[in-house]
Design an enzyme around this catalytic site. Structure first.
Site, PDB file in Angstrom:
ATOM      1  N   TRP A  32       1.506  -0.496   9.725  1.00 18.62           N
ATOM      2  CA  TRP A  32       0.658  -0.617   8.553  1.00 18.62           C
ATOM      3  C   TRP A  32       0.189   0.719   8.029  1.00 18.62           C
ATOM      4  O   TRP A  32       0.693   1.769   8.398  1.00 18.62           O
ATOM      5  CB  TRP A  32      -0.502  -1.578   8.871  1.00 18.62           C
ATOM      6  CG  TRP A  32      -0.042  -2.992   9.032  1.00 18.62           C
ATOM      7  CD1 TRP A  32       1.193  -3.505   8.750  1.00 18.62           C
ATOM      8  CD2 TRP A  32      -0.810  -4.082   9.537  1.00 18.62           C
ATOM      9  NE1 TRP A  32       1.228  -4.834   9.047  1.00 18.62           N
ATOM     10  CE2 TRP A  32       0.009  -5.231   9.518  1.00 18.62           C
ATOM     11  CE3 TRP A  32      -2.125  -4.215   9.994  1.00 18.62           C
ATOM     12  CZ2 TRP A  32      -0.428  -6.492   9.940  1.00 18.62           C
ATOM     13  CZ3 TRP A  32      -2.559  -5.456  10.415  1.00 18.62           C
ATOM     14  CH2 TRP A  32      -1.713  -6.586  10.389  1.00 18.62           C
ATOM     15  N   ARG A  36      -8.505  -0.845  10.536  1.00 24.17           N
ATOM     16  CA  ARG A  36      -7.239  -0.380   9.985  1.00 24.17           C
ATOM     17  C   ARG A  36      -7.398   0.652   8.869  1.00 24.17           C
ATOM     18  O   ARG A  36      -8.469   0.792   8.299  1.00 24.17           O
ATOM     19  CB  ARG A  36      -6.409  -1.575   9.473  1.00 24.17           C
ATOM     20  CG  ARG A  36      -7.117  -2.511   8.496  1.00 24.17           C
ATOM     21  CD  ARG A  36      -6.231  -3.741   8.203  1.00 24.17           C
ATOM     22  NE  ARG A  36      -6.816  -4.630   7.205  1.00 24.17           N
ATOM     23  CZ  ARG A  36      -7.629  -5.644   7.473  1.00 24.17           C
ATOM     24  NH1 ARG A  36      -7.989  -5.901   8.729  1.00 24.17           N
ATOM     25  NH2 ARG A  36      -8.099  -6.406   6.502  1.00 24.17           N
ATOM     26  N   ASP A  37      -6.283   1.332   8.600  1.00 22.17           N
ATOM     27  CA  ASP A  37      -6.139   2.281   7.500  1.00 22.17           C
ATOM     28  C   ASP A  37      -6.874   3.609   7.713  1.00 22.17           C
ATOM     29  O   ASP A  37      -7.780   3.956   6.949  1.00 22.17           O
ATOM     30  CB  ASP A  37      -6.584   1.658   6.159  1.00 22.17           C
ATOM     31  CG  ASP A  37      -6.035   0.249   5.944  1.00 22.17           C
ATOM     32  OD1 ASP A  37      -6.689  -0.543   5.238  1.00 22.17           O
ATOM     33  OD2 ASP A  37      -4.951  -0.063   6.480  1.00 22.17           O
ATOM     34  N   ASP A  67       0.792  -1.237   0.000  1.00 23.20           N
ATOM     35  CA  ASP A  67       0.000   0.000   0.000  1.00 23.20           C
ATOM     36  C   ASP A  67       0.822   1.285   0.000  1.00 23.20           C
ATOM     37  O   ASP A  67       1.802   1.407   0.718  1.00 23.20           O
ATOM     38  CB  ASP A  67      -0.871   0.091   1.259  1.00 23.20           C
ATOM     39  CG  ASP A  67      -1.780  -1.099   1.470  1.00 23.20           C
ATOM     40  OD1 ASP A  67      -2.549  -1.055   2.445  1.00 23.20           O
ATOM     41  OD2 ASP A  67      -1.702  -2.062   0.693  1.00 23.20           O
TER      42      ASP A  67
END
Lengths: 662, 163
Positions: free
Chosen positions: A192, A256-257, A133
């Protein structure tokens, strides 16, 4: 470690140890005589109770099973479930297996010559190993910054940290040292994906997901150690991390993200984070004033049933009237908002256009029938393109899209060649002001700085023709082309009432590819083609008659014959593309070794493909123009540029200095 | 006393059967129910594992099968020296399963990003199929490569349940 009998059927159950006790005679039989009736009753009632319990257990298990399971006589279960991916890899796996037993299959091996050719000349990729990503893209003090998910140890996903690179122009990059590594308990299992936000004072905050030492997904805050360093080399993690943990009702691995934050009318910052509840994809909303403490809104930004986990959610405004980018906090009557999510189930990025309601942090799509994540909803790209993220480029007033382009080859090849994955060429994103119903993307202008020599062509190509376009080297190209189907050919098809509405049945994926001939197509370019055409990657238009005698245009990339290799995925990608009255058919193609990026109708439909030719490489890679239509003659007017390398540099102070002079 | 014993026997059998149901429930949603059940039932961890745990058990089976196949490949160099080229390619492919696919799958499944686990598991099947194809229909490894293909398909189905 599995034993060699691991594949044998179930072994016999252990003997019940209590059986031996029961067979011993009871020495106290007589003294228990008086209690026998009571014991008997107890035993029977226990027995009944447990039988009832057992039945209940079976009943509830049955309830969770889906209804369409049947066990066939050979013991295999057939079921249409998510387990059965209606995707390319499964099909190619089966095909690969069938081919493997064929005596005529050419036994194939990758050699270093073929593999080293695959590396791109002007797409972002680290010097080696795995990338996925895009993270926290931003422009600061004259430099474009790009961060990315990176495995420093292998050419497959794992041990993820944040890579970092800078550029003056989004094309010529210099790699920098890793920005963040897994050195805290709250990101020990992975640093992440995350996004950057600019505060009013011009400083930067980065929110990112950490996988904790217990593999819980949490959100963490980080910021540059020294805002006077334009290279933002060092980052500091907030000592109070994590700033967000999975809220009640959200599983620890479904969180997440985090996105870039935007200002609400109440003056707070607001972010959204994708997740899921059962099979419903959702986006959670949080408000904050300091990025350290947050208030979770009760409402969701949006949710769509049956779409699964939403990864890499992105949320941003687009102008309804102007062809320019907008800062993430912009809102108003002339603005629509985009919700985009990466669908974990299908590895497809989908977006939808809609309206944002700031008062309660919700968003509704303009067209719920193509809501985010539904299979027919819009995509940035109809090929290999995932985990994408936009940012507002305040330098040039544009919104720019980054997308992760993974490999479509075997992991063996990735390990052998020592790397895996690319980023797409950054694209500008705007609302299509002509249709109002889709976004338009285009490679950033700066990619033109790579253009070297060019050749211009104008030709008329009759049905069933193939023309070799001699441009010399054909592995690094920028092609811009305009096509027109000759009027007579069109009138003939439209006038023929008996000609079926072919477009209703046509799809790039299922209609057989570029060699299947129709009345008005396919026509386009074969890139990375061997002169024998044994390997080629056609990028083409297919025009078909639709209902009410309207013409529907499809834009496809066919990689099914791109390579002799039997361990690569070779799909046919594409979609219909809106063509407005009076418009000619236009396409742009960027060819860069193992990546082909195709843009139809000025970027209304984009297709990224990964291809791995074994013969059509180096000097043997050629370019052809073709027209496989049965009846139509087309005119093609196009220009082909040789593309220079972007000379992406490993980290050195000298390389940075050289770039800063540009 | 005897009746109590009988009741307790019934209890034990019911408990054992109902625990096996989790494996059965999961395996019914895979392309090969029998293989799935036999792999999971034969593993002591199977009876108490959640879906993630079942997936990891199967990844372990992939690892074991790949190790076994590599041993067989190595033994074939002496027995069938004329197959050296194919054996070299198979060796490379199976080493990828052990060094890349399996660790990737274990990390991804344990950390809750199962899609990378799916990639690793699919690739194990691809590598096995490519190895098989190297022998142009006369493979000495067919039963092993076929097993890998089947185990890969079953494992993938279970990993997808985690998405």
């Amino acid at each position: 470690m599995a034993k060699s009998d691991a594949l044998l059927p179930i072994s016999a159950r252990e003997e019940d140890p209590l059986l031996s006790d029961g067979s011993r005679s009871d020495p106290n039989a007589e003294t228990h005589g008086r209690r026998r009736p009571v014991k008997g009753l107890l035993a029977v009632s226990f027995g009944l109770f447990f039988i009832a319990f057992y039945v209940a257990l079976i009943a509830t298990h049955d309830g969770s099973r889906s209804n369409d399971v049947k066990i066939e006589s050979d013991g295999t279960a057939t079921k249409a479930s998510r387990a059965h991916l209606a995707g390319v890899s499964e099909k190619s796996n089966d095909q690969l297996w069938k081919l493997s037993g064929d005596r005529n299959t050419v036994a194939f091996s990758w050699n270093n010559s073929m593999l080293s050719w695959q590396r791109t000349a002007f797409h972002f990729q680290p010097e080696q190993n795995w990338m996925n990503d895009p993270n926290g893209p931003l422009f600061y003090k004259g430099w474009y910054h790009f961060f990315y998910q990176y495995n420093p140890n292998a050419a497959v996903w794992g041990d993820i940290v944040w890579g970092h690179a800078v550029s003056k122009d989004l094309i010529h990059w210099v790699h920098l040292p890793l920005a963040m590594v897994a050195d805290q308990w709250y990101d020990a299992n992975g640093v992440w994906t995350g996004s950057a936000t600019f505060l009013e004072d011009g400083s930067i905050v980065m929110l990112y997901t950490g996988s904790t030492d217990k593999s819980v997904q949490v959100q963490n805050l980080a910021y540059p150690e020294d805002l006077n360093d334009p290279l933002l080399l060092k980052w500091v993690k907030f000592p109070g991390n994590p700033v967000l943990v999975p809220p009640p009702g959200i599983l620890p691995k479904d969180f997440r993200d985090p996105t870039t934050a935007w200002k609400t009318s109440a003056g707070k910052w607001r972010i959204t984070i994708g997740s899921k509840i059962n099979r419903t994809g959702i986006s959670l909303v949080y408000d904050t004033t300091d990025f350290k403490t947050y208030e979770k809104l009760e409402t969701l930004l949006h949710k769509v049933p049956n779409t699964g986990m939403w990864e890499c959610v992105d949320f941003y405004p687009v102008s309804k009237t102007l062809v320019k980018g907008l800062d993430t906090s912009v809102n108003g009557p002339d603005v629509k908002h985009i919700v985009k999510a990466s669908m974990d189930d299908t590895r497809i990025d989908h977006y939808a256009i809609g309206t944002y309601f700031d008062s309660n942090g919700t968003w509704t799509p303009d067209d719920p029938t193509i809501d985010v994540g539904i299979s027919t909803s819009l995509r940035y790209d109809y090929g290999k393109f995932y985990a994408s993220k936009t940012f507002y480029d305040q330098n040039k007033g544009r919104r720019i899209l980054w997308g992760w382009i993974g490999e479509s080859d075997s992991e063996s090849a990735d390990v052998q060649k020592g790397w895996s994955s690319l980023q797409g060429i950054p694209r500008t994103v705007v609302l299509d002001t002509k249709t109002g119903k889709n976004l338009v993307q285009w490679p950033v202008e700066e990619v033109k700085s790579l253009r070297l020599s060019s050749k211009k062509f104008d030709m008329e190509v009759g049905p069933g023709s193939l023309v070799h376009i001699d441009v010399g080297s054909a592995a690094q190209l920028d092609i811009e082309a305009e096509f027109e189907i000759k009027k007579e050919s069109l009138e003939k098809i439209l006038g023929d009432a008996s000609a079926a509405a072919e477009a209703e049945e046509f799809s790039c994926q299922k209609s057989g590819g570029s060699t299947v001939r129709g009345a008005l197509g396919p026509f386009g370019f074969s890139v990375l083609a061997h002169e024998s055409l044994s390997e080629k990657t056609p990028v083409y238009f297919y025009v078909a008659k639709g209902k009410d005698s309207k013409l529907i245009t499809f834009f496809c990339t066919d990689s099914s014959r791109s390579s002799f290799a039997n361990d690569v995925v070779k799909p046919i990608y594409g979609s219909s593309v809106p063509v407005l009255k009076g418009e000619k058919l236009t396409m742009r193609i960027l060819v860069d070794h193992s990546i082909v990026e195709a843009f139809g109708q000025g970027g209304r439909t984009c297709i990224t493909s990964r291809v791995y030719p074994t013969k059509a490489i180096y000097g043997a890679a050629k370019l052809f123009l073709f027209n496989n239509a049965i009846d139509a003659t087309i005119t093609a007017s196009f220009k082909v540029w040789q593309m220079n390398s972007a000379f992406i540099q490993p980290y050195s102070e000298e390389a940075v200095r050289a770039l800063s002079r540009t | 006393m005897k009746k109590m014993v009988v009741v307790m026997m019934i209890m034990m059998v019911m408990v054992m059967v109902s625990e096996a149901s989790m494996i059965e429930q999961t395996c019914k949603e895979t392309p090969d129910f029998n293989l799935c059940v036999s792999l999971l039932d034969s593993d002591p961890r199977g009876s108490s594992a959640d879906t993630s745990g079942l997936a990891l058990i199967l990844v372990d089976k992939i690892k074991g099968l790949a190790t076994k196949t590599l041993k067989e490949i190595n033994s074939l160099y002496k027995k069938r020296p004329e197959l050296k080229q194919a054996l070299d390619e198979c060796s490379r492919r199976y080493k990828t399963i052990l060094k890349a696919d399996v660790p990737e799958a274990i990390e991804a499944i344990s950390k809750g990003v199962p899609k990378f686990g799916e990639d690793g598991v699919i690739d194990a099947g691809v590598e096995a199929a490519v190895c098989e194809g190297e022998f142009k229909g006369k493979s000495p490894l067919t039963s092993l490569t076929k097993s890998m293909q089947k185990v890969s398909n079953v494992t993938r189905a279970i990993v997808r349940m985690l998405l």
